[in-house]
Design a protein around this motif. Structure first.
Motif, PDB file in Angstrom:
ATOM      1  N   SER A 154       0.821  -1.205   0.000  1.00 59.61           N
ATOM      2  CA  SER A 154       0.000   0.000   0.000  1.00 59.61           C
ATOM      3  C   SER A 154       0.854   1.254   0.000  1.00 59.61           C
ATOM      4  N   PHE A 155       1.946   1.241   0.773  1.00 61.90           N
ATOM      5  CA  PHE A 155       2.841   2.400   0.864  1.00 61.90           C
ATOM      6  C   PHE A 155       3.476   2.701  -0.493  1.00 61.90           C
ATOM      7  N   ILE A 156       3.965   1.669  -1.166  1.00 59.39           N
ATOM      8  CA  ILE A 156       4.629   1.866  -2.458  1.00 59.39           C
ATOM      9  C   ILE A 156       3.645   2.391  -3.506  1.00 59.39           C
ATOM     10  N   LEU A 157       2.409   1.888  -3.480  1.00 63.03           N
ATOM     11  CA  LEU A 157       1.430   2.303  -4.478  1.00 63.03           C
ATOM     12  C   LEU A 157       1.002   3.759  -4.314  1.00 63.03           C
ATOM     13  N   ILE A 158       0.840   4.211  -3.076  1.00 60.50           N
ATOM     14  CA  ILE A 158       0.348   5.578  -2.851  1.00 60.50           C
ATOM     15  C   ILE A 158       1.481   6.602  -2.839  1.00 60.50           C
ATOM     16  N   LEU A 159       2.724   6.169  -2.651  1.00 61.74           N
ATOM     17  CA  LEU A 159       3.842   7.107  -2.491  1.00 61.74           C
ATOM     18  C   LEU A 159       4.003   8.098  -3.645  1.00 61.74           C
ATOM     19  N   PRO A 160       3.875   7.681  -4.928  1.00 58.15           N
ATOM     20  CA  PRO A 160       4.090   8.662  -6.010  1.00 58.15           C
ATOM     21  C   PRO A 160       3.020   9.758  -6.088  1.00 58.15           C
ATOM     22  N   SER A 161       1.832   9.516  -5.588  1.00 63.62           N
ATOM     23  CA  SER A 161       0.712  10.458  -5.801  1.00 63.62           C
ATOM     24  C   SER A 161       0.986  11.863  -5.283  1.00 63.62           C
ATOM     25  N   PRO A 162       1.475  12.051  -4.031  1.00 62.38           N
ATOM     26  CA  PRO A 162       1.741  13.429  -3.580  1.00 62.38           C
ATOM     27  C   PRO A 162       2.784  14.148  -4.431  1.00 62.38           C
ATOM     28  N   PHE A 163       3.796  13.412  -4.893  1.00 58.70           N
ATOM     29  CA  PHE A 163       4.844  14.039  -5.705  1.00 58.70           C
ATOM     30  C   PHE A 163       4.323  14.418  -7.095  1.00 58.70           C
ATOM     31  N   LEU A 164       3.446  13.581  -7.657  1.00 58.63           N
ATOM     32  CA  LEU A 164       2.863  13.919  -8.951  1.00 58.63           C
ATOM     33  C   LEU A 164       1.903  15.092  -8.837  1.00 58.63           C
ATOM     34  N   LEU A 165       1.221  15.218  -7.715  1.00 58.76           N
ATOM     35  CA  LEU A 165       0.359  16.380  -7.496  1.00 58.76           C
ATOM     36  C   LEU A 165       1.182  17.643  -7.278  1.00 58.76           C
TER      37      LEU A 165
END
Length: 319
Positions: A154-165
């Motif tokens: 779960s951590f790996i999957l959600i990690l990119p989202s804040p940086f892409l935002l």
């Protein structure tokens, strides 16, 4: 990051909203949310205390239930600060970093809940379809490894989202639909290219909710096939009865989640309160109902919870 047409993430803030169009009912909505939070936090905390103290419940099935209760507490606590600030103290402004942090944890716990429900379905599959090897397959070390795998996945999957935002410009009115931050609500405010965000979001949904729900369905197909081979009606009923609580929890989690996803994609013309209601059901109702379901359907938990609550009421009454 930002461009000449948008705000930079360092100076950006968002406006949290309560319930547009329902201002006259805020008193009752506040009571409703307070009840949901209270039951969720108290119920899941009691489940954890009972599972810790009741030796007969130190079994794989209840270890997964403990994971679910911890996760539900995480869901409640991740939304509580901004909901409390919005409705009790009229604090409606949230910084970009704080919003990204809250979004990260809300979605992290959502993905983890899906994975925990999958692990619980595997537990029921082994218990019913291969009972002689149940204790050998689901050992304490294996359960710990499953828990860590759920967290890491779960951590790996959600990690990119804040940086892409963070790389996107936000030049629209930064008013959120809710009193908390979630990805679909944030992504609609950007005036930049959100193709990568949408592709990543679709991949995450398919690889978590989509894959997990398919595997849960498959596990119950195999369970049902195994149950139908049991000769006695009493044996079939007993086997299926051990799955009732989990089936209820699965429906309570996935049905509102599908409703929220479809609403954001295809219900853009719907009144705002429809999206708000669906999000409340998705984020607030499962953590509240899960401990109630297991306390009703599990005799050991039911007896211990009734005993604890009656003792607490007795003490309060005597005072």
């Amino acid at each position: 990051m930002g461009d000449s047409h948008g705000n930079t993430s360092d100076s950006l803030s968002f406006i949290l909203t309560g319930f547009p169009g329902l201002e006259d009912s805020l008193y009752w909505i506040f009571i409703l949310l307070g009840a949901l939070y209270s039951v969720s936090i108290l119920g899941n905390s009691l489940i954890l205390v009972i599972l810790k103290e009741e030796q007969s419940l130190h079994q794989p099935m209840y270890y997964f239930l403990a994971m679910l209760s911890i996760n539900d507490l995480g869901v409640s606590c991740s939304t509580l600060p901004t909901v409390l600030g919005t409705f009790c103290f009229n604090i409606r402004v949230i910084s970009f970093d704080a919003c990204m942090t809250q979004m990260f944890f809300i979605h992290l716990f959502s993905f983890m809940e899906s994975s925990i429900l999958l692990a619980m379905s595997f537990d029921r599959y082994v218990a019913i379809c291969n009972p002689l090897r149940y204790s050998a397959i689901l050992t304490g070390s294996h359960i710990v490894k499953v828990g860590l795998a759920i967290l890491v996945r779960s951590f790996i999957l959600i990690l990119p989202s804040p940086f892409l935002l963070r790389r996107l410009p936000f030049c629209k009115a930064n008013i959120l639909h809710h009193s908390y931050c979630i990805h679909p609500d944030l992504i609609r405010l950007s005036c930049g290219d959100i193709t990568i965000n949408n592709i990543l979001g679709l991949f995450i949904v398919l690889s978590t909710f989509g894959l997990d729900s398919m595997l849960i369905f498959l596990s119950y197909v195999l369970i049902l096939r195994s149950v139908l081979t049991i000769a006695s009606q009493a044996g079939r009923s007993k086997a299926l009865n051990t799955c009732v609580s989990h089936i209820c929890v699965v429906f309570i989690f996935y049905v509102p989640m599908v409703g929220v996803s479809l609403g954001h994609r295809y219900g853009k013309q719907a009144p705002p309160f429809v999206h708000i209601l669906m999000s409340i059901i998705y984020l607030f109702v499962p953590p509240m109902l899960n401990p109630i379901i297991y306390s009703i359907k599990t005799k050991e938990i039911h007896k211990r919870m009734v005993k604890m609550l009656s003792g607490a009421f007795r003490v309060c009454w005597e005072r």
